[in-house]
Scaffold this motif. Structure first.
Motif, short mmCIF file in Angstrom:
data_model
loop_
_atom_site.label_atom_id
_atom_site.label_comp_id
_atom_site.label_asym_id
_atom_site.label_seq_id
_atom_site.Cartn_x
_atom_site.Cartn_y
_atom_site.Cartn_z
N GLU A 100 0.87 -1.34 0.06
CA GLU A 100 0.05 0.06 -0.01
C GLU A 100 0.67 1.22 -0.03
OE1 GLU A 100 -3.26 2.68 2.45
OE2 GLU A 100 -2.36 0.71 3.71
N TRP A 146 0.75 4.92 0.57
CA TRP A 146 -0.14 6.04 1.14
C TRP A 146 0.58 7.29 1.69
CZ3 TRP A 146 -0.06 7.19 6.58
CH2 TRP A 146 1.04 6.30 7.30
N CYS A 153 -6.87 5.91 2.32
CA CYS A 153 -5.67 5.19 2.86
C CYS A 153 -5.90 4.51 4.14
CB CYS A 153 -4.31 6.16 2.90
SG CYS A 153 -3.93 6.87 1.57
N VAL A 171 4.41 7.82 -8.18
CA VAL A 171 2.82 7.96 -7.60
C VAL A 171 2.28 9.48 -7.86
CG1 VAL A 171 1.53 7.78 -5.72
CG2 VAL A 171 2.99 6.17 -6.21
N VAL A 202 -2.72 8.90 -3.90
CA VAL A 202 -2.79 7.75 -3.32
C VAL A 202 -4.34 7.66 -2.87
CG1 VAL A 202 -0.43 7.95 -2.00
CG2 VAL A 202 -2.36 9.38 -1.31
N ILE A 260 -2.80 3.71 -3.42
CA ILE A 260 -2.68 2.87 -4.61
C ILE A 260 -1.86 1.57 -4.15
CG2 ILE A 260 -1.05 2.27 -6.81
CD1 ILE A 260 -1.28 5.40 -7.24
N ALA A 291 0.09 -1.91 -4.96
CA ALA A 291 1.07 -2.48 -6.03
C ALA A 291 1.19 -4.09 -5.59
CB ALA A 291 2.35 -1.97 -5.81
N PHE A 298 -1.46 -2.88 -10.57
CA PHE A 298 -1.54 -2.11 -9.42
C PHE A 298 -3.04 -2.09 -9.35
CE2 PHE A 298 2.32 -0.40 -11.31
CZ PHE A 298 2.92 0.02 -9.99
N VAL A 339 -6.03 0.57 -8.32
CA VAL A 339 -6.61 1.88 -7.83
C VAL A 339 -8.01 1.98 -8.14
CG1 VAL A 339 -6.37 4.46 -8.68
CG2 VAL A 339 -4.45 2.89 -9.18
N ASP A 340 -8.70 1.97 -6.91
CA ASP A 340 -10.27 1.83 -7.07
C ASP A 340 -10.53 2.49 -5.70
OD1 ASP A 340 -12.92 1.32 -8.02
OD2 ASP A 340 -12.18 -0.82 -8.41
#
Length: 110
Positions: free
Chosen positions: A25, A27, A34, A71, A74, A76, A78, A88, A90-91
């Motif tokens: 993570e 963050w 986060c 980045v 945040v 994200i 990985a 990755f 991203v949601d």
């Protein structure tokens, strides 16, 4: 097994040399999403103990390491397997979406 805090000193050992896949993570302090994702990842770490490792990288405290990821925002996630990033995430910070991504990535990165 709680998540591992990552920094420049343990990144290679904990992430790149991990014998099991790692969800890292990325963050930053003050990021509400986060915090939500961190709680979800703690649950996933317990549920999938031995299959994945969950790690956290505070971008504000680890700028040199963070620069490697370029980045833009945040949080994200990985997914590392064999020391390299396979995917990755991203949601929205929803457990069902993260679990689905983890399972899909585990299957496709085997």
């Amino acid at each position: 097994m709680p998540s591992v805090n990552i920094n420049i000193n343990n990144f290679q050992l904990e992430v790149q040399e991990s014998p099991i896949p790692v969800i890292l993570e990325l963050w930053a302090e003050g990021c509400g999403s986060c915090d939500t994702i961190a709680q979800i990842l703690e649950e996933i770490a317990v549920e999938m103990k031995g299959r994945i490792k969950v790690a956290k990288l505070d971008l504000g405290k680890n700028r040199e390491l963070a620069a490697q990821f370029a980045v833009q925002f945040v949080p994200i996630l990985a997914f590392f397997k064999g020391g390299i990033v396979n995917d990755f995430f991203v949601d929205a910070p929803q457990k069902s979406a993260i679990v689905k991504w983890v399972h899909k990535t585990l299957l496709t990165s085997s």
